[in-house]
Design a protein around this motif. Structure first.
Motif, PDB file in Angstrom:
ATOM      1  N   ARG A  56      26.072  46.548 -20.103  1.00  0.00           N
ATOM      2  CA  ARG A  56      25.248  45.339 -20.168  1.00  0.00           C
ATOM      3  C   ARG A  56      25.770  44.240 -19.236  1.00  0.00           C
ATOM      4  O   ARG A  56      25.632  43.053 -19.532  1.00  0.00           O
ATOM      5  CB  ARG A  56      25.161  44.824 -21.607  1.00  0.00           C
ATOM      6  CG  ARG A  56      24.407  45.772 -22.538  1.00  0.00           C
ATOM      7  CD  ARG A  56      24.251  45.195 -23.919  1.00  0.00           C
ATOM      8  NE  ARG A  56      23.410  46.026 -24.761  1.00  0.00           N
ATOM      9  CZ  ARG A  56      23.828  47.097 -25.440  1.00  0.00           C
ATOM     10  NH1 ARG A  56      25.119  47.433 -25.372  1.00  0.00           N
ATOM     11  NH2 ARG A  56      23.013  47.807 -26.182  1.00  0.00           N
ATOM     12  N   LYS A  57      26.318  44.634 -18.122  1.00  0.00           N
ATOM     13  CA  LYS A  57      26.735  43.682 -17.088  1.00  0.00           C
ATOM     14  C   LYS A  57      25.595  43.591 -16.075  1.00  0.00           C
ATOM     15  O   LYS A  57      25.653  44.150 -14.986  1.00  0.00           O
ATOM     16  CB  LYS A  57      28.037  44.146 -16.439  1.00  0.00           C
ATOM     17  CG  LYS A  57      29.220  44.208 -17.406  1.00  0.00           C
ATOM     18  CD  LYS A  57      30.483  44.707 -16.716  1.00  0.00           C
ATOM     19  CE  LYS A  57      31.652  44.758 -17.690  1.00  0.00           C
ATOM     20  NZ  LYS A  57      32.894  45.285 -17.051  1.00  0.00           N
ATOM     21  N   TYR A  58      24.559  42.877 -16.491  1.00  0.00           N
ATOM     22  CA  TYR A  58      23.311  42.884 -15.727  1.00  0.00           C
ATOM     23  C   TYR A  58      23.436  42.237 -14.352  1.00  0.00           C
ATOM     24  O   TYR A  58      22.777  42.669 -13.399  1.00  0.00           O
ATOM     25  CB  TYR A  58      22.212  42.196 -16.541  1.00  0.00           C
ATOM     26  CG  TYR A  58      21.891  42.909 -17.823  1.00  0.00           C
ATOM     27  CD1 TYR A  58      21.303  44.163 -17.815  1.00  0.00           C
ATOM     28  CD2 TYR A  58      22.177  42.329 -19.064  1.00  0.00           C
ATOM     29  CE1 TYR A  58      21.010  44.835 -18.994  1.00  0.00           C
ATOM     30  CE2 TYR A  58      21.892  42.990 -20.245  1.00  0.00           C
ATOM     31  CZ  TYR A  58      21.318  44.238 -20.202  1.00  0.00           C
ATOM     32  OH  TYR A  58      21.037  44.911 -21.372  1.00  0.00           O
ATOM     33  N   TYR A  72      24.798  44.777 -12.120  1.00  0.00           N
ATOM     34  CA  TYR A  72      23.792  45.823 -11.907  1.00  0.00           C
ATOM     35  C   TYR A  72      22.750  45.365 -10.889  1.00  0.00           C
ATOM     36  O   TYR A  72      22.463  46.087  -9.912  1.00  0.00           O
ATOM     37  CB  TYR A  72      23.109  46.181 -13.222  1.00  0.00           C
ATOM     38  CG  TYR A  72      21.931  47.112 -13.034  1.00  0.00           C
ATOM     39  CD1 TYR A  72      22.121  48.477 -12.859  1.00  0.00           C
ATOM     40  CD2 TYR A  72      20.627  46.620 -13.016  1.00  0.00           C
ATOM     41  CE1 TYR A  72      21.047  49.327 -12.671  1.00  0.00           C
ATOM     42  CE2 TYR A  72      19.541  47.470 -12.825  1.00  0.00           C
ATOM     43  CZ  TYR A  72      19.756  48.818 -12.656  1.00  0.00           C
ATOM     44  OH  TYR A  72      18.684  49.657 -12.453  1.00  0.00           O
ATOM     45  N   PHE A  73      22.185  44.190 -11.103  1.00  0.00           N
ATOM     46  CA  PHE A  73      21.151  43.699 -10.190  1.00  0.00           C
ATOM     47  C   PHE A  73      21.713  43.437  -8.792  1.00  0.00           C
ATOM     48  O   PHE A  73      21.000  43.596  -7.796  1.00  0.00           O
ATOM     49  CB  PHE A  73      20.510  42.427 -10.747  1.00  0.00           C
ATOM     50  CG  PHE A  73      19.597  42.679 -11.911  1.00  0.00           C
ATOM     51  CD1 PHE A  73      18.522  43.553 -11.801  1.00  0.00           C
ATOM     52  CD2 PHE A  73      19.803  42.039 -13.131  1.00  0.00           C
ATOM     53  CE1 PHE A  73      17.673  43.793 -12.876  1.00  0.00           C
ATOM     54  CE2 PHE A  73      18.961  42.279 -14.208  1.00  0.00           C
ATOM     55  CZ  PHE A  73      17.902  43.157 -14.081  1.00  0.00           C
ATOM     56  N   SER A  74      22.968  43.069  -8.699  1.00  0.00           N
ATOM     57  CA  SER A  74      23.597  42.881  -7.389  1.00  0.00           C
ATOM     58  C   SER A  74      23.662  44.203  -6.633  1.00  0.00           C
ATOM     59  O   SER A  74      23.379  44.266  -5.431  1.00  0.00           O
ATOM     60  CB  SER A  74      25.008  42.301  -7.552  1.00  0.00           C
ATOM     61  OG  SER A  74      24.962  41.024  -8.148  1.00  0.00           O
ATOM     62  N   CYS A  75      24.019  45.260  -7.362  1.00  0.00           N
ATOM     63  CA  CYS A  75      24.072  46.591  -6.744  1.00  0.00           C
ATOM     64  C   CYS A  75      22.683  47.030  -6.276  1.00  0.00           C
ATOM     65  O   CYS A  75      22.531  47.584  -5.176  1.00  0.00           O
ATOM     66  CB  CYS A  75      24.637  47.607  -7.728  1.00  0.00           C
ATOM     67  SG  CYS A  75      26.407  47.462  -8.040  1.00  0.00           S
ATOM     68  N   ILE A  76      21.680  46.775  -7.105  1.00  0.00           N
ATOM     69  CA  ILE A  76      20.321  47.177  -6.734  1.00  0.00           C
ATOM     70  C   ILE A  76      19.840  46.365  -5.532  1.00  0.00           C
ATOM     71  O   ILE A  76      19.136  46.890  -4.652  1.00  0.00           O
ATOM     72  CB  ILE A  76      19.351  46.997  -7.915  1.00  0.00           C
ATOM     73  CG1 ILE A  76      19.815  47.837  -9.108  1.00  0.00           C
ATOM     74  CG2 ILE A  76      17.936  47.381  -7.510  1.00  0.00           C
ATOM     75  CD1 ILE A  76      20.061  49.302  -8.792  1.00  0.00           C
ATOM     76  N   PHE A  91      13.512  47.616 -12.625  1.00  0.00           N
ATOM     77  CA  PHE A  91      12.817  47.743 -13.908  1.00  0.00           C
ATOM     78  C   PHE A  91      13.556  48.647 -14.899  1.00  0.00           C
ATOM     79  O   PHE A  91      13.179  48.724 -16.069  1.00  0.00           O
ATOM     80  CB  PHE A  91      11.401  48.294 -13.687  1.00  0.00           C
ATOM     81  CG  PHE A  91      10.543  47.406 -12.830  1.00  0.00           C
ATOM     82  CD1 PHE A  91       9.899  46.302 -13.381  1.00  0.00           C
ATOM     83  CD2 PHE A  91      10.395  47.647 -11.475  1.00  0.00           C
ATOM     84  CE1 PHE A  91       9.105  45.473 -12.592  1.00  0.00           C
ATOM     85  CE2 PHE A  91       9.615  46.829 -10.675  1.00  0.00           C
ATOM     86  CZ  PHE A  91       8.971  45.735 -11.233  1.00  0.00           C
ATOM     87  N   ILE A  92      14.591  49.330 -14.445  1.00  0.00           N
ATOM     88  CA  ILE A  92      15.313  50.270 -15.301  1.00  0.00           C
ATOM     89  C   ILE A  92      15.939  49.606 -16.537  1.00  0.00           C
ATOM     90  O   ILE A  92      15.969  50.213 -17.619  1.00  0.00           O
ATOM     91  CB  ILE A  92      16.383  51.020 -14.491  1.00  0.00           C
ATOM     92  CG1 ILE A  92      15.720  51.865 -13.397  1.00  0.00           C
ATOM     93  CG2 ILE A  92      17.241  51.899 -15.392  1.00  0.00           C
ATOM     94  CD1 ILE A  92      14.747  52.889 -13.906  1.00  0.00           C
ATOM     95  N   PRO A  93      16.447  48.356 -16.447  1.00  0.00           N
ATOM     96  CA  PRO A  93      17.018  47.726 -17.651  1.00  0.00           C
ATOM     97  C   PRO A  93      16.055  47.642 -18.833  1.00  0.00           C
ATOM     98  O   PRO A  93      16.498  47.488 -19.976  1.00  0.00           O
ATOM     99  CB  PRO A  93      17.408  46.325 -17.152  1.00  0.00           C
ATOM    100  CG  PRO A  93      17.729  46.533 -15.719  1.00  0.00           C
ATOM    101  CD  PRO A  93      16.714  47.542 -15.248  1.00  0.00           C
ATOM    102  N   LEU A  94      14.757  47.751 -18.591  1.00  0.00           N
ATOM    103  CA  LEU A  94      13.793  47.751 -19.685  1.00  0.00           C
ATOM    104  C   LEU A  94      13.972  48.970 -20.587  1.00  0.00           C
ATOM    105  O   LEU A  94      13.493  48.995 -21.718  1.00  0.00           O
ATOM    106  CB  LEU A  94      12.360  47.736 -19.126  1.00  0.00           C
ATOM    107  CG  LEU A  94      11.954  46.495 -18.315  1.00  0.00           C
ATOM    108  CD1 LEU A  94      10.572  46.691 -17.720  1.00  0.00           C
ATOM    109  CD2 LEU A  94      11.988  45.250 -19.188  1.00  0.00           C
ATOM    110  N   TRP A 119      25.993  54.458  -9.064  1.00  0.00           N
ATOM    111  CA  TRP A 119      27.213  53.686  -9.335  1.00  0.00           C
ATOM    112  C   TRP A 119      26.917  52.511 -10.265  1.00  0.00           C
ATOM    113  O   TRP A 119      27.717  52.174 -11.132  1.00  0.00           O
ATOM    114  CB  TRP A 119      27.803  53.197  -8.028  1.00  0.00           C
ATOM    115  CG  TRP A 119      29.008  52.301  -8.201  1.00  0.00           C
ATOM    116  CD1 TRP A 119      29.025  50.933  -8.254  1.00  0.00           C
ATOM    117  CD2 TRP A 119      30.361  52.720  -8.380  1.00  0.00           C
ATOM    118  NE1 TRP A 119      30.296  50.471  -8.428  1.00  0.00           N
ATOM    119  CE2 TRP A 119      31.150  51.540  -8.525  1.00  0.00           C
ATOM    120  CE3 TRP A 119      30.993  53.963  -8.429  1.00  0.00           C
ATOM    121  CZ2 TRP A 119      32.526  51.592  -8.719  1.00  0.00           C
ATOM    122  CZ3 TRP A 119      32.361  53.995  -8.613  1.00  0.00           C
ATOM    123  CH2 TRP A 119      33.105  52.828  -8.765  1.00  0.00           C
ATOM    124  N   SER A 120      25.745  51.897 -10.085  1.00  0.00           N
ATOM    125  CA  SER A 120      25.398  50.700 -10.854  1.00  0.00           C
ATOM    126  C   SER A 120      25.107  51.004 -12.322  1.00  0.00           C
ATOM    127  O   SER A 120      25.124  50.095 -13.154  1.00  0.00           O
ATOM    128  CB  SER A 120      24.180  50.008 -10.230  1.00  0.00           C
ATOM    129  OG  SER A 120      22.999  50.767 -10.439  1.00  0.00           O
TER     130      SER A 120
END
Length: 212
Positions: free
Chosen positions: A28-30, A33-37, A52-55, A20-21
């Motif tokens: 690019r709504k990081y 994204y990080f909140s979901c993770i 680490f996926i955003p890399l 979902w994230s």
């Protein structure tokens, strides 16, 4: 039995949240994204790898880089350079992480199993047809690539290799339908799609022993 089922449910919830994230990552709504993770980590701590996926979230994918990465990962395996052994040397003695690595070391995985080869085939098909892919699908393709190379890189600990690969592998559901569109002949595309689906079903459900 109950414990095994609960572990699978927790891992499934974490993977679902990760999938979902990915829409936030492609936009690019990081923060979202990080909140979901972070929420996914509450279900299963191994979800921390998703941080680490955003890399790997750039718009383009380098065909040469990823093919080289596959050769390097398998090359390290054949010349017996083990990343796990290297990790053991830098992790402080007496820690829980080091103890876990030592406990499961030696349980090697077959890096040429049918499931691994099928994932590699699907990746190579898409990496040569990236023009038809959206930014969202390119991110998914890179994650699928990470799922493939994690097996030879972590082969000395089958539990870890299996866990990392399985955490990343589900993105394939966003790629498989695109197989129908990347080839000019719709008949052959549909036939290839059906064959891959049947093979994946067979490997994962009928005879999962082929997977690892």
């Amino acid at each position: 039995f109950v414990l095994h089922d609960m572990i699978q449910i927790r891992a499934s919830c974490a993977i679902a949240i990760f999938l979902w994230s990915l829409q936030y990552l492609s936009e690019r709504k990081y923060l979202k994204y990080f909140s979901c993770i972070g929420i996914a980590c509450l279900f299963h701590y191994s979800s921390a790898i998703y941080f680490f996926i955003p890399l790997f979230s750039k718009d383009k994918i380098s065909r040469k880089f990823w093919i080289l990465l596959f050769f390097v990962s398998y090359g390290l395996y054949f010349i017996h350079i083990d990343l796990i052994d290297f990790a053991k040397k830098i992790i402080p003695s007496g820690t829980y992480l080091l103890g876990t690595l030592q406990q499961f070391s030696g349980q090697r995985v077959n890096i040429f199993n049918a499931g691994q080869m099928l994932k590699l085939l699907i990746f190579l098909i898409f990496v040569y047809k990236t023009k038809q892919l959206s930014h969202y699908q390119i991110i998914c393709l890179k994650i699928l690539g990470l799922s493939v190379i994690s097996v030879p890189l972590l082969a000395s600990i089958s539990v870890l290799a299996f866990r990392i690969s399985e955490l990343l592998y589900p993105v394939i559901i966003f790629l498989l339908p695109e197989l129908i569109n990347i080839f000019k002949s719709k008949t052959y595309s549909m036939l290839g799609f059906i064959i891959l689906i049947v093979m994946l079903f067979f490997i994962n459900n009928i005879y999962p022993g082929y997977f690892f």
